[in-house]
Write a protein that holds these residues in place. Structure first.
Motif, PDB file in Angstrom:
ATOM      1  N   LYS A  95     142.505  34.742 -27.702  1.00 19.17           N
ATOM      2  CA  LYS A  95     143.955  34.658 -27.577  1.00 19.17           C
ATOM      3  C   LYS A  95     144.498  36.032 -27.947  1.00 19.17           C
ATOM      4  N   GLU A  96     145.775  36.231 -27.770  1.00 18.26           N
ATOM      5  CA  GLU A  96     146.350  37.508 -28.165  1.00 18.26           C
ATOM      6  C   GLU A  96     146.279  37.638 -29.679  1.00 18.26           C
ATOM      7  N   GLY A  97     145.515  38.618 -30.139  1.00 20.23           N
ATOM      8  CA  GLY A  97     145.405  38.879 -31.571  1.00 20.23           C
ATOM      9  C   GLY A  97     144.444  37.979 -32.319  1.00 20.23           C
ATOM     10  N   GLU A  98     143.662  37.166 -31.611  1.00 14.90           N
ATOM     11  CA  GLU A  98     142.715  36.278 -32.290  1.00 14.90           C
ATOM     12  C   GLU A  98     141.527  35.969 -31.378  1.00 14.90           C
ATOM     13  N   VAL A  99     140.331  35.926 -31.983  1.00 18.10           N
ATOM     14  CA  VAL A  99     139.122  35.513 -31.279  1.00 18.10           C
ATOM     15  C   VAL A  99     138.466  34.440 -32.142  1.00 18.10           C
ATOM     16  N   GLN A 117     141.002  38.014 -36.576  1.00 21.39           N
ATOM     17  CA  GLN A 117     142.404  38.261 -36.250  1.00 21.39           C
ATOM     18  C   GLN A 117     142.706  39.750 -36.311  1.00 21.39           C
ATOM     19  N   LEU A 118     143.624  40.153 -35.463  1.00 19.28           N
ATOM     20  CA  LEU A 118     144.094  41.525 -35.408  1.00 19.28           C
ATOM     21  C   LEU A 118     145.246  41.659 -36.406  1.00 19.28           C
ATOM     22  N   ILE A 119     145.027  42.475 -37.438  1.00 21.17           N
ATOM     23  CA  ILE A 119     146.022  42.655 -38.495  1.00 21.17           C
ATOM     24  C   ILE A 119     146.262  44.155 -38.650  1.00 21.17           C
ATOM     25  N   VAL A 126     138.720  36.315 -40.764  1.00 24.06           N
ATOM     26  CA  VAL A 126     139.669  35.654 -41.657  1.00 24.06           C
ATOM     27  C   VAL A 126     139.299  34.205 -41.961  1.00 24.06           C
ATOM     28  N   PHE A 127     138.312  33.663 -41.216  1.00 25.99           N
ATOM     29  CA  PHE A 127     137.915  32.275 -41.420  1.00 25.99           C
ATOM     30  C   PHE A 127     136.448  32.125 -41.019  1.00 25.99           C
TER      31      PHE A 127
END
Length: 133
Positions: A95-99, A117-119, A126-127
């Protein structure tokens, strides 16, 4: 005429500043996930820096549940994209900003999910949730 040329110079200066500001914002780009992902699995120091501790999720095995802590972190070297054993079902959702990666043993007691996540333009784990019964 003098006011017109001063106005022209001011407009030119404003355009130049706007162009510089645009270059500053566009030069700050986000990491490419595939490049991050390769380095994450080959560079242990980089990996530790890119895991958001305390990490959400836990390990659940025969002995019970345990949280993920930095002091006992075991490096992840296996990429989900390289799992070819037909016993394991893999799923990757981008997804946008998350895999989100999921691995499940076909009919078995193993399941794993990792979320990146893109931070701030950088990718982080992150998980991480694993069930191994």
């Amino acid at each position: 005429m003098k006011n017109l040329s001063q106005w022209g110079i001011l407009c030119l200066i404003a355009v130049l500043f706007a162009g510089c500001a645009k270059n500053l914002t566009t030069s700050r780009t986000s990491e490419v996930f595939e490049e991050f992902y390769d380095r994450f699995h080959t560079d242990e120091s980089f990996q530790l820096d890119r895991v958001k501790f305390p990490l959400a999720g836990e390990y659940e095995g025969p002995e019970g549940s345990q949280p993920w802590v930095k002091s006992s972190w075991e490096p992840h070297k296996q990429k989900v994209t390289e799992i070819s054993d037909p016993q394991y079902i893999t799923d990757i959702v981008e997804k946008e900003g998350e895999v989100i990666e999921k691995v499940q043993e076909d009919g078995g007691g193993f399941y794993s999910e990792r979320r990146f996540q893109l931070i701030g333009g950088k990718w982080y784990l992150v998980f991480y949730d694993t069930v191994n019964l």
